[in-house]
Structure formats: structure tokens, C-alpha cells
Design a protein around this motif. Structure first.
Motif, PDB file in Angstrom:
ATOM      1  N   THR A  41      13.282   1.654  -3.530  1.00  0.00           N
ATOM      2  CA  THR A  41      12.593   1.825  -2.906  1.00  0.00           C
ATOM      3  C   THR A  41      11.203   0.533  -2.170  1.00  0.00           C
ATOM      4  OG1 THR A  41      12.000   4.263  -3.556  1.00  0.00           O
ATOM      5  CG2 THR A  41      10.288   3.785  -2.263  1.00  0.00           C
ATOM      6  N   SER A  42      10.642  -0.022  -3.073  1.00  0.00           N
ATOM      7  CA  SER A  42      10.096  -1.168  -2.798  1.00  0.00           C
ATOM      8  C   SER A  42      10.722  -2.577  -2.002  1.00  0.00           C
ATOM      9  CB  SER A  42       9.125  -1.690  -3.955  1.00  0.00           C
ATOM     10  OG  SER A  42       8.598  -2.685  -2.966  1.00  0.00           O
ATOM     11  N   LEU A  43      11.948  -2.435  -2.578  1.00  0.00           N
ATOM     12  CA  LEU A  43      12.899  -3.507  -0.734  1.00  0.00           C
ATOM     13  C   LEU A  43      12.611  -2.757   0.002  1.00  0.00           C
ATOM     14  CD1 LEU A  43      14.835  -4.772  -4.330  1.00  0.00           C
ATOM     15  CD2 LEU A  43      13.354  -6.201  -2.274  1.00  0.00           C
ATOM     16  N   ALA A  44      13.116  -1.217   0.494  1.00  0.00           N
ATOM     17  CA  ALA A  44      13.181  -0.376   0.897  1.00  0.00           C
ATOM     18  C   ALA A  44      12.251  -1.124   2.392  1.00  0.00           C
ATOM     19  CB  ALA A  44      13.907   0.508   1.681  1.00  0.00           C
ATOM     20  N   GLY A  45      10.819  -1.164   2.085  1.00  0.00           N
ATOM     21  CA  GLY A  45      10.049  -1.133   3.000  1.00  0.00           C
ATOM     22  C   GLY A  45       8.884   0.144   2.028  1.00  0.00           C
ATOM     23  N   GLY A  46       9.002   1.238   1.110  1.00  0.00           N
ATOM     24  CA  GLY A  46       8.319   1.870   1.259  1.00  0.00           C
ATOM     25  C   GLY A  46       7.845   1.460   0.087  1.00  0.00           C
ATOM     26  N   SER A  47       6.969   2.032  -0.582  1.00  0.00           N
ATOM     27  CA  SER A  47       5.889   2.348  -2.699  1.00  0.00           C
ATOM     28  C   SER A  47       6.402   3.406  -3.102  1.00  0.00           C
ATOM     29  CB  SER A  47       4.406   1.884  -1.541  1.00  0.00           C
ATOM     30  OG  SER A  47       4.215   3.177  -1.155  1.00  0.00           O
TER      31      SER A  47
ATOM     32  N   GLU B 245      12.831 -11.513  -6.748  1.00  0.00           N
ATOM     33  CA  GLU B 245      12.616 -10.567  -8.219  1.00  0.00           C
ATOM     34  C   GLU B 245      13.435  -9.220  -8.465  1.00  0.00           C
ATOM     35  OE1 GLU B 245      12.480 -11.869 -11.817  1.00  0.00           O
ATOM     36  OE2 GLU B 245      12.539 -13.773 -11.323  1.00  0.00           O
ATOM     37  N   LEU B 246      12.745  -8.156  -7.081  1.00  0.00           N
ATOM     38  CA  LEU B 246      12.644  -6.976  -7.263  1.00  0.00           C
ATOM     39  C   LEU B 246      14.705  -6.991  -6.892  1.00  0.00           C
ATOM     40  CD1 LEU B 246       9.774  -6.260  -4.905  1.00  0.00           C
ATOM     41  CD2 LEU B 246      10.093  -5.813  -8.412  1.00  0.00           C
ATOM     42  N   THR B 247      14.800  -7.808  -5.970  1.00  0.00           N
ATOM     43  CA  THR B 247      15.932  -7.509  -6.080  1.00  0.00           C
ATOM     44  C   THR B 247      17.450  -7.997  -7.066  1.00  0.00           C
ATOM     45  OG1 THR B 247      15.959  -8.336  -3.477  1.00  0.00           O
ATOM     46  CG2 THR B 247      18.291  -8.129  -4.083  1.00  0.00           C
TER      47      THR B 247
ATOM     48  N   SER C  40       4.247  -3.589 -11.967  1.00  0.00           N
ATOM     49  CA  SER C  40       3.061  -2.933 -10.757  1.00  0.00           C
ATOM     50  C   SER C  40       3.534  -3.314  -9.085  1.00  0.00           C
ATOM     51  CB  SER C  40       1.927  -3.771 -11.762  1.00  0.00           C
ATOM     52  OG  SER C  40       2.182  -5.077 -11.029  1.00  0.00           O
ATOM     53  N   ALA C  41       4.377  -3.647  -9.015  1.00  0.00           N
ATOM     54  CA  ALA C  41       5.089  -4.360  -7.896  1.00  0.00           C
ATOM     55  C   ALA C  41       6.151  -3.434  -6.959  1.00  0.00           C
ATOM     56  CB  ALA C  41       6.381  -6.242  -7.446  1.00  0.00           C
ATOM     57  N   VAL C  42       5.778  -2.727  -7.629  1.00  0.00           N
ATOM     58  CA  VAL C  42       7.141  -1.378  -6.955  1.00  0.00           C
ATOM     59  C   VAL C  42       5.589  -0.106  -5.864  1.00  0.00           C
ATOM     60  CG1 VAL C  42       8.395  -1.627  -8.427  1.00  0.00           C
ATOM     61  CG2 VAL C  42       6.558   0.646  -8.609  1.00  0.00           C
ATOM     62  N   ALA C  43       4.574  -0.673  -6.689  1.00  0.00           N
ATOM     63  CA  ALA C  43       3.633   0.113  -5.797  1.00  0.00           C
ATOM     64  C   ALA C  43       3.323  -0.534  -4.200  1.00  0.00           C
ATOM     65  CB  ALA C  43       2.130   0.121  -6.986  1.00  0.00           C
ATOM     66  N   TYR C  44       3.766  -1.159  -4.202  1.00  0.00           N
ATOM     67  CA  TYR C  44       4.040  -1.721  -2.691  1.00  0.00           C
ATOM     68  C   TYR C  44       5.508  -2.529  -1.784  1.00  0.00           C
ATOM     69  CZ  TYR C  44      -0.961  -2.491  -4.170  1.00  0.00           C
ATOM     70  OH  TYR C  44      -2.061  -1.880  -5.377  1.00  0.00           O
ATOM     71  N   PRO C  45       4.622  -2.517  -0.534  1.00  0.00           N
ATOM     72  CA  PRO C  45       6.337  -3.030   0.073  1.00  0.00           C
ATOM     73  C   PRO C  45       7.011  -4.161  -0.723  1.00  0.00           C
ATOM     74  CG  PRO C  45       5.239  -2.048   1.521  1.00  0.00           C
ATOM     75  CD  PRO C  45       4.603  -2.060   0.197  1.00  0.00           C
ATOM     76  N   ALA C  46       7.958  -4.043  -0.657  1.00  0.00           N
ATOM     77  CA  ALA C  46       8.071  -5.970  -1.229  1.00  0.00           C
ATOM     78  C   ALA C  46       7.510  -7.356  -0.480  1.00  0.00           C
ATOM     79  CB  ALA C  46      10.340  -5.594  -1.063  1.00  0.00           C
ATOM     80  N   THR C  47       7.440  -7.888  -0.872  1.00  0.00           N
ATOM     81  CA  THR C  47       6.579  -9.477   0.492  1.00  0.00           C
ATOM     82  C   THR C  47       8.090 -10.657  -0.164  1.00  0.00           C
ATOM     83  OG1 THR C  47       5.298 -10.538  -1.781  1.00  0.00           O
ATOM     84  CG2 THR C  47       4.903  -8.429  -0.426  1.00  0.00           C
ATOM     85  N   ALA C  48       7.212 -11.365   0.344  1.00  0.00           N
ATOM     86  CA  ALA C  48       8.328 -12.674   0.311  1.00  0.00           C
ATOM     87  C   ALA C  48       8.633 -13.127  -0.883  1.00  0.00           C
ATOM     88  CB  ALA C  48       8.035 -13.869   1.267  1.00  0.00           C
ATOM     89  N   GLU C  49       7.374 -13.402  -1.627  1.00  0.00           N
ATOM     90  CA  GLU C  49       7.080 -13.885  -2.862  1.00  0.00           C
ATOM     91  C   GLU C  49       7.743 -12.724  -4.137  1.00  0.00           C
ATOM     92  OE1 GLU C  49       5.041 -12.886  -0.810  1.00  0.00           O
ATOM     93  OE2 GLU C  49       3.897 -14.689   0.279  1.00  0.00           O
ATOM     94  N   ASN C  50       7.996 -11.454  -3.918  1.00  0.00           N
ATOM     95  CA  ASN C  50       8.324 -11.225  -4.977  1.00  0.00           C
ATOM     96  C   ASN C  50       9.850 -10.388  -4.611  1.00  0.00           C
ATOM     97  OD1 ASN C  50       8.534  -7.982  -3.980  1.00  0.00           O
ATOM     98  ND2 ASN C  50       5.961  -7.410  -4.619  1.00  0.00           N
ATOM     99  N   SER C  51      10.232 -10.516  -3.617  1.00  0.00           N
ATOM    100  CA  SER C  51      11.696  -9.863  -3.417  1.00  0.00           C
ATOM    101  C   SER C  51      12.766  -9.935  -3.689  1.00  0.00           C
ATOM    102  CB  SER C  51      11.951  -9.641  -1.860  1.00  0.00           C
ATOM    103  OG  SER C  51      12.345 -11.049  -1.535  1.00  0.00           O
TER     104      SER C  51
ATOM    105  N   VAL D  23      11.827  -5.401 -15.878  1.00  0.00           N
ATOM    106  CA  VAL D  23      11.774  -4.396 -15.579  1.00  0.00           C
ATOM    107  C   VAL D  23       9.754  -3.911 -15.572  1.00  0.00           C
ATOM    108  CG1 VAL D  23      11.524  -1.438 -15.512  1.00  0.00           C
ATOM    109  CG2 VAL D  23      13.869  -3.255 -15.136  1.00  0.00           C
ATOM    110  N   LYS D  24       9.588  -4.437 -16.887  1.00  0.00           N
ATOM    111  CA  LYS D  24       8.440  -4.587 -17.263  1.00  0.00           C
ATOM    112  C   LYS D  24       6.994  -5.670 -16.529  1.00  0.00           C
ATOM    113  CE  LYS D  24       9.367  -3.176 -22.434  1.00  0.00           C
ATOM    114  NZ  LYS D  24       9.112  -3.769 -23.565  1.00  0.00           N
ATOM    115  N   ARG D  25       7.888  -7.120 -16.716  1.00  0.00           N
ATOM    116  CA  ARG D  25       7.099  -7.992 -15.283  1.00  0.00           C
ATOM    117  C   ARG D  25       6.855  -7.394 -14.661  1.00  0.00           C
ATOM    118  NH1 ARG D  25       9.529 -11.801 -17.616  1.00  0.00           N
ATOM    119  NH2 ARG D  25      11.583 -11.893 -15.775  1.00  0.00           N
ATOM    120  N   TRP D  26       7.427  -6.322 -14.407  1.00  0.00           N
ATOM    121  CA  TRP D  26       7.964  -6.546 -12.543  1.00  0.00           C
ATOM    122  C   TRP D  26       7.076  -5.073 -12.040  1.00  0.00           C
ATOM    123  CZ3 TRP D  26       6.416 -10.599  -9.042  1.00  0.00           C
ATOM    124  CH2 TRP D  26       7.311 -11.874  -9.537  1.00  0.00           C
TER     125      TRP D  26
END
Length: 145
Positions: A115-121, A83-85, A70-81, A65-68
Motif C-alpha cells: 500500500t505504501s509503495l502504491a502511494g497510499g498509507s 527497503e519497502l520494495t 513505521s514507514a507504512v504510515a506514509y506513501p513510499a519516498t525515494a529514500e525508503n522505497s 519488517v520490524k525496522r520499517w
């Protein structure tokens, strides 16, 4: 030999059917909730919830959670999905096992990742605030990481 096998199969089917009849005294009658599905698991205490959140060193939910965050500020990408998942799914597993209070606290951590995984921020500050609440909850429960 075939008639004997058919008779044995028919006997087995009839026996199983008799055991499944309500009120027959068979296994179904002994456990009325057996037909309703698996019994609900008991929720774990707060200390167990905290252990599950922190166990795993650098792969713990807490560290991920700590490491990732900042990633929730944007929709998930192929590179981070992936980890977020992983974070979302591990939190969902904990939420299912936790008592209602801790479950709602963990839900606040999980939601921005979903939210990020669903394409939101989402606002990373929301993750940080929710993670701080988890930290206080665990401290209040006597858990030391």
C-alpha cells in the motif's frame, strides 16, 4: 557443402516436428502437462516458511519488517522505497511457496508495505499485529528463532 547443410537442417526440423506431434510417442506425448507450462511447485511446510522469514540476521524479513513498520504510515519516498520494495518482494516470494494458511498470514504483513509503495498509507499497528500472528504461527509449528 551448402546443399548438405540445408538437407541436415531440413532433417532436423522434420525430426523435431515429428516429435512434437500429439500421439506420436515423442516427448510431447509422454508428458501431457509439458505443453501446459512448468509444473506447480509444492508448497513448503510451516517450519520452512518460518525459517525463510527469520533467516538472515539483521537482513531477515522479520528484522526488516520490524525496522520499517513505521514507514507504512506514509506513501513510499525515494529514500525508503528500496527497503519497502525488498520487504514486499521477499514476502511475495514466500507467499508463493507457502501453504494457504501461512500464505494468508504473510499476506497480511505484506499488504501495508505494498500500500505504501502504491502511494497510499497504512496503519503500522496492522503490520505489528500481522507480525505477531507470524510469531505465534512459528511458535505453534515448533520453530525457534
Amino acid at each position: 557443402m551448402r546443399p548438405l547443410a540445408a538437407a541436415a537442417a531440413l532433417s532436423a526440423v522434420l525430426l523435431l516436428a515429428a516429435c512434437a506431434q500429439p500421439g506420436s510417442g515423442g516427448p510431447a506425448a509422454e508428458s501431457p502437462t509439458a505443453a501446459a507450462g512448468p509444473a506447480e511447485a509444492e508448497s513448503v511446510d510451516v517450519a520452512a516458511t518460518c525459517r525463510a522469514y527469520h533467516v538472515g540476521g539483521s537482513q531477515s524479513i522479520n528484522k526488516r519488517v520490524k525496522r520499517w513498520t513505521s514507514a507504512v504510515a506514509y506513501p513510499a519516498t525515494a529514500e525508503n522505497s528500496v527497503e519497502l520494495t525488498t520487504i514486499r518482494d521477499r514476502l511475495e516470494g514466500q507467499i508463493l511457496d507457502a501453504q494457504p494458511g501461512p500464505a494468508s498470514i504473510l499476506e497480511a504483513v505484506r499488504e501495508p508495505f505494498a500500500t505504501s509503495l502504491a502511494g497510499g498509507s497504512a496503519d503500522p499497528a496492522d503490520v505489528e499485529s500481522a507480525a505477531d500472528v507470524v510469531k505465534r504461527m512459528c511458535a505453534d509449528a515448533g520453530y525457534r528463532s
